[in-house]
Design a protein around this motif. Sequence first.
Motif, PDB file in Angstrom:
ATOM      1  N   VAL A  64      48.356  28.552  42.680  1.00  0.00           N
ATOM      2  CA  VAL A  64      48.309  29.975  43.021  1.00  0.00           C
ATOM      3  C   VAL A  64      47.027  30.581  42.450  1.00  0.00           C
ATOM      4  O   VAL A  64      46.518  30.137  41.422  1.00  0.00           O
ATOM      5  CB  VAL A  64      49.544  30.743  42.495  1.00  0.00           C
ATOM      6  CG1 VAL A  64      50.805  30.249  43.163  1.00  0.00           C
ATOM      7  CG2 VAL A  64      49.659  30.661  40.989  1.00  0.00           C
ATOM      8  N   ILE A  65      46.506  31.588  43.145  1.00  0.00           N
ATOM      9  CA  ILE A  65      45.286  32.271  42.699  1.00  0.00           C
ATOM     10  C   ILE A  65      45.709  33.491  41.886  1.00  0.00           C
ATOM     11  O   ILE A  65      46.357  34.397  42.402  1.00  0.00           O
ATOM     12  CB  ILE A  65      44.429  32.683  43.905  1.00  0.00           C
ATOM     13  CG1 ILE A  65      44.018  31.430  44.693  1.00  0.00           C
ATOM     14  CG2 ILE A  65      43.216  33.473  43.469  1.00  0.00           C
ATOM     15  CD1 ILE A  65      43.352  31.715  46.025  1.00  0.00           C
ATOM     16  N   THR A  66      45.371  33.472  40.618  1.00  0.00           N
ATOM     17  CA  THR A  66      45.776  34.566  39.720  1.00  0.00           C
ATOM     18  C   THR A  66      44.682  35.643  39.662  1.00  0.00           C
ATOM     19  O   THR A  66      43.537  35.404  40.050  1.00  0.00           O
ATOM     20  CB  THR A  66      46.048  34.035  38.304  1.00  0.00           C
ATOM     21  OG1 THR A  66      44.861  33.385  37.818  1.00  0.00           O
ATOM     22  CG2 THR A  66      47.200  33.045  38.311  1.00  0.00           C
ATOM     23  N   GLN A  67      45.073  36.816  39.171  1.00  0.00           N
ATOM     24  CA  GLN A  67      44.128  37.927  39.006  1.00  0.00           C
ATOM     25  C   GLN A  67      44.277  38.509  37.602  1.00  0.00           C
ATOM     26  O   GLN A  67      45.374  38.503  37.034  1.00  0.00           O
ATOM     27  CB  GLN A  67      44.395  39.027  40.039  1.00  0.00           C
ATOM     28  CG  GLN A  67      44.024  38.667  41.452  1.00  0.00           C
ATOM     29  CD  GLN A  67      44.122  39.857  42.399  1.00  0.00           C
ATOM     30  OE1 GLN A  67      44.487  40.954  42.006  1.00  0.00           O
ATOM     31  NE2 GLN A  67      43.797  39.630  43.661  1.00  0.00           N
ATOM     32  N   GLU A  68      43.174  38.996  37.082  1.00  0.00           N
ATOM     33  CA  GLU A  68      43.182  39.661  35.774  1.00  0.00           C
ATOM     34  C   GLU A  68      43.242  41.174  36.036  1.00  0.00           C
ATOM     35  O   GLU A  68      42.296  41.753  36.582  1.00  0.00           O
ATOM     36  CB  GLU A  68      41.919  39.301  35.000  1.00  0.00           C
ATOM     37  CG  GLU A  68      42.003  39.597  33.522  1.00  0.00           C
ATOM     38  CD  GLU A  68      42.637  38.458  32.723  1.00  0.00           C
ATOM     39  OE1 GLU A  68      42.974  38.706  31.559  1.00  0.00           O
ATOM     40  OE2 GLU A  68      42.778  37.352  33.248  1.00  0.00           O
ATOM     41  N   ILE A  69      44.365  41.808  35.707  1.00  0.00           N
ATOM     42  CA  ILE A  69      44.528  43.250  35.931  1.00  0.00           C
ATOM     43  C   ILE A  69      44.791  43.907  34.578  1.00  0.00           C
ATOM     44  O   ILE A  69      45.782  43.614  33.906  1.00  0.00           O
ATOM     45  CB  ILE A  69      45.694  43.539  36.908  1.00  0.00           C
ATOM     46  CG1 ILE A  69      45.447  42.841  38.253  1.00  0.00           C
ATOM     47  CG2 ILE A  69      45.863  45.040  37.111  1.00  0.00           C
ATOM     48  CD1 ILE A  69      46.595  42.922  39.227  1.00  0.00           C
ATOM     49  N   GLY A  84      43.108  40.751  53.681  1.00  0.00           N
ATOM     50  CA  GLY A  84      43.945  40.354  52.537  1.00  0.00           C
ATOM     51  C   GLY A  84      43.411  39.111  51.845  1.00  0.00           C
ATOM     52  O   GLY A  84      42.946  38.169  52.486  1.00  0.00           O
ATOM     53  N   GLU A  85      43.473  39.114  50.518  1.00  0.00           N
ATOM     54  CA  GLU A  85      42.960  37.994  49.740  1.00  0.00           C
ATOM     55  C   GLU A  85      43.887  36.783  49.843  1.00  0.00           C
ATOM     56  O   GLU A  85      45.098  36.927  49.963  1.00  0.00           O
ATOM     57  CB  GLU A  85      42.829  38.409  48.265  1.00  0.00           C
ATOM     58  CG  GLU A  85      41.682  39.346  47.987  1.00  0.00           C
ATOM     59  CD  GLU A  85      40.330  38.699  48.207  1.00  0.00           C
ATOM     60  OE1 GLU A  85      40.123  37.578  47.717  1.00  0.00           O
ATOM     61  OE2 GLU A  85      39.497  39.298  48.896  1.00  0.00           O
ATOM     62  N   LEU A  91      40.232  32.169  55.615  1.00  0.00           N
ATOM     63  CA  LEU A  91      40.082  31.047  54.683  1.00  0.00           C
ATOM     64  C   LEU A  91      38.888  31.297  53.771  1.00  0.00           C
ATOM     65  O   LEU A  91      37.889  31.872  54.190  1.00  0.00           O
ATOM     66  CB  LEU A  91      39.838  29.746  55.439  1.00  0.00           C
ATOM     67  CG  LEU A  91      41.029  28.981  56.010  1.00  0.00           C
ATOM     68  CD1 LEU A  91      40.534  27.807  56.819  1.00  0.00           C
ATOM     69  CD2 LEU A  91      41.970  28.501  54.927  1.00  0.00           C
ATOM     70  N   LYS A  92      39.017  30.856  52.520  1.00  0.00           N
ATOM     71  CA  LYS A  92      37.917  30.996  51.570  1.00  0.00           C
ATOM     72  C   LYS A  92      37.525  29.592  51.117  1.00  0.00           C
ATOM     73  O   LYS A  92      38.390  28.822  50.695  1.00  0.00           O
ATOM     74  CB  LYS A  92      38.388  31.842  50.380  1.00  0.00           C
ATOM     75  CG  LYS A  92      37.273  32.384  49.532  1.00  0.00           C
ATOM     76  CD  LYS A  92      37.839  33.351  48.501  1.00  0.00           C
ATOM     77  CE  LYS A  92      36.767  33.909  47.594  1.00  0.00           C
ATOM     78  NZ  LYS A  92      37.333  34.779  46.563  1.00  0.00           N
ATOM     79  N   VAL A 136      39.521  25.073  48.741  1.00  0.00           N
ATOM     80  CA  VAL A 136      39.855  25.811  49.960  1.00  0.00           C
ATOM     81  C   VAL A 136      41.052  26.706  49.660  1.00  0.00           C
ATOM     82  O   VAL A 136      42.091  26.229  49.198  1.00  0.00           O
ATOM     83  CB  VAL A 136      40.189  24.852  51.127  1.00  0.00           C
ATOM     84  CG1 VAL A 136      40.507  25.638  52.388  1.00  0.00           C
ATOM     85  CG2 VAL A 136      39.035  23.892  51.375  1.00  0.00           C
ATOM     86  N   SER A 137      40.893  28.008  49.909  1.00  0.00           N
ATOM     87  CA  SER A 137      41.964  28.975  49.614  1.00  0.00           C
ATOM     88  C   SER A 137      42.463  29.599  50.912  1.00  0.00           C
ATOM     89  O   SER A 137      41.678  29.891  51.811  1.00  0.00           O
ATOM     90  CB  SER A 137      41.454  30.076  48.677  1.00  0.00           C
ATOM     91  OG  SER A 137      40.840  29.516  47.544  1.00  0.00           O
ATOM     92  N   GLY A 138      43.778  29.833  50.986  1.00  0.00           N
ATOM     93  CA  GLY A 138      44.369  30.423  52.190  1.00  0.00           C
ATOM     94  C   GLY A 138      45.574  31.275  51.852  1.00  0.00           C
ATOM     95  O   GLY A 138      45.909  31.480  50.679  1.00  0.00           O
ATOM     96  N   ARG A 139      46.260  31.747  52.910  1.00  0.00           N
ATOM     97  CA  ARG A 139      47.385  32.673  52.747  1.00  0.00           C
ATOM     98  C   ARG A 139      48.696  31.974  52.371  1.00  0.00           C
ATOM     99  O   ARG A 139      49.656  32.630  52.007  1.00  0.00           O
ATOM    100  CB  ARG A 139      47.594  33.451  54.046  1.00  0.00           C
ATOM    101  CG  ARG A 139      46.596  34.576  54.281  1.00  0.00           C
ATOM    102  CD  ARG A 139      46.861  35.756  53.338  1.00  0.00           C
ATOM    103  NE  ARG A 139      46.009  36.882  53.630  1.00  0.00           N
ATOM    104  CZ  ARG A 139      46.353  37.884  54.421  1.00  0.00           C
ATOM    105  NH1 ARG A 139      47.511  37.883  55.029  1.00  0.00           N
ATOM    106  NH2 ARG A 139      45.528  38.894  54.601  1.00  0.00           N
ATOM    107  N   GLY A 140      48.789  30.657  52.539  1.00  0.00           N
ATOM    108  CA  GLY A 140      50.051  29.967  52.239  1.00  0.00           C
ATOM    109  C   GLY A 140      49.943  28.497  52.555  1.00  0.00           C
ATOM    110  O   GLY A 140      48.908  28.008  53.027  1.00  0.00           O
TER     111      GLY A 140
END
Length: 606
Positions: A390-395, A305-306, A347-348, A361-365
């Motif tokens: 928050v990490i957004t996405q382009e959909i 999961g991202e 972790l990213k 640093v990106s994580g789940r929460g």
Amino acid sequence: MPLPQKIRNVAIIAHIDHGKTTLLDSLLNQSKLFRDNQDMGERMMDSYDQEKERGITIFAKHTSLPFDDYKINIIDTPGHADFSGEVERILGMVNSVLLLVDAQEGPMPQTRFVLSKALQMGLRPIVVVNKVDRPHADPDRVLNETFDLFTELGATDEQLDFKFCYASGLTGFAKKHLEDASIDMRPLFELIVEAVPAPQGDPSHPFLMQALTISYDDFVGRQACGRILDGTVKKGQNLALTNVSGKPIFFSVTRIQSHLGLNKVELDEASAGDIVIISGMPDVTIGDTLSDAKEVVQLPPINIGEPTLSVEISVNNSPFVGKSGKNVTMNKIRDRLEKEKKANISLKIETDANDNDRITVSGRGELHLAVLIEAMRRESFEFSVSKPRVITQEIDGVKHEPIEKVYVEVPEVYSGQVIEELSRKKGEMQHLSTTEHGITKMEFLIPTRGLMGYRNDFLTVTRGLGILTSIFEGYAPWKGPLKGRLRGVMISGCAGKTNGFACFNLQERGTLFVKPGDEVYEGMIVGENSRDNDLIVNVTKAKQLTNVRASGSDENIILTPPLQMTLEQAINYIEDDELVEVTPSEIRLRKRVLNETDRKRKERGL
């Protein structure tokens, strides 16, 4: 070396605080792996310092218990939604799961999440109704609710026909029927042997295994843990490691380890069905395939999961830099984060090529990120942390943001305030019901950014009587701007040491974060203003002394204790123009730009 038909691989899954680790304590105690006079304490599997302090499981833990002539491999999984990445991978290693459900609370949000993952993978869970000896336990109702949950999640007929038992992890007993005597955990051991299928695999086939968890050892490097799908592995054997590129890397096995109780034991060889740790490969990550060097195989990769939240970690540039921490340079911070990335795959970590003083640093929460930051702080690191984003996405050309499903339980008298507050944060109510005991249960869909920092306000509004849990639901179109913090902050206008006189005069203007005797610097946040604007204050101002002394001329001042924020509270409290200064001894809040004149220039765009 046990035969596959004498091995049972099972994971324990449940909502947070439903007793997974405590139940495992009772299973360990009954396995007779410890001396009679050996004091093992509580929650034996929670070996990490933060797990003991927070009272939660953060990392999945492996153990192996002997029962009659069987070997039972058990994996204790985290119950908190932020660590769900651990649970997702672990399920690929086992043949069944023990689903723990509290005999009073019943199925909870995380129960739904972990159960849905297990059902999707085709596992047949064993339901354990835990804490049946509690005064208000209602095991029959909880069992019915669990069956309804299975149905709701689309379980097959075979999965709906689940085995179950009743237990108390704390007292140390399990029983198949409520009227049975409460003796020990043997009925649960017997149920595991009976209901958990033996692992598939043929020891005579070529070796095959997939890395499902990664650990790191300073002596042998990265280690791959997983279930042997086929074949046998021996120390010194040549294997092939195949990653996503498809190109095999050949290596020799330097160490094979298994688990026994709380310890790792070294093996000379292991065969199909067993869960082992293999050392010797140069570099390995989650989902890589380990196979016989003569017959190279590549298994499908594992989707993880991202991340949904990110923070920026930068060098601490405050006047107090280096006072309590030893590791303050970006090189040391970057090396520590890269080491974390090797073992913590969810972790990213990204470095900005144009800005060497900052790492994202990106994580789940929030908790996921806070655990990493707290670990670094304890290792004598000093750095600054930004407000989480928050990490957004382009959909399909539309900006989407992460959405959480929030479950709330509050006394009915507080429900109106909670509904009003969550609606203001763009929450959409999905369900509302009130029990005969006056407890209101609600479900909301709310943007992740709307939930950030709200948990503390929630506890204040509900006088600590409310329960709020959330699980990542998915992505939805951007909900628009959200109002930030309602109150401004008090900012120190000068450097120095705080004193009682200044604190006493300022405490009527808001809530202080400092106490007399604390060192402060210009631009440091020393309190919360009672109004919505920021206020420059002098918290070091001393009382003007005169040579006149008379009884009653000096007041007896009474100071309100300062608000001491935890790391999570501090990260959630700050705004975009502020930072959290993290040091081994202190957690301070500050403005990004410390000088007041420079801040005003920046606001005007000069």
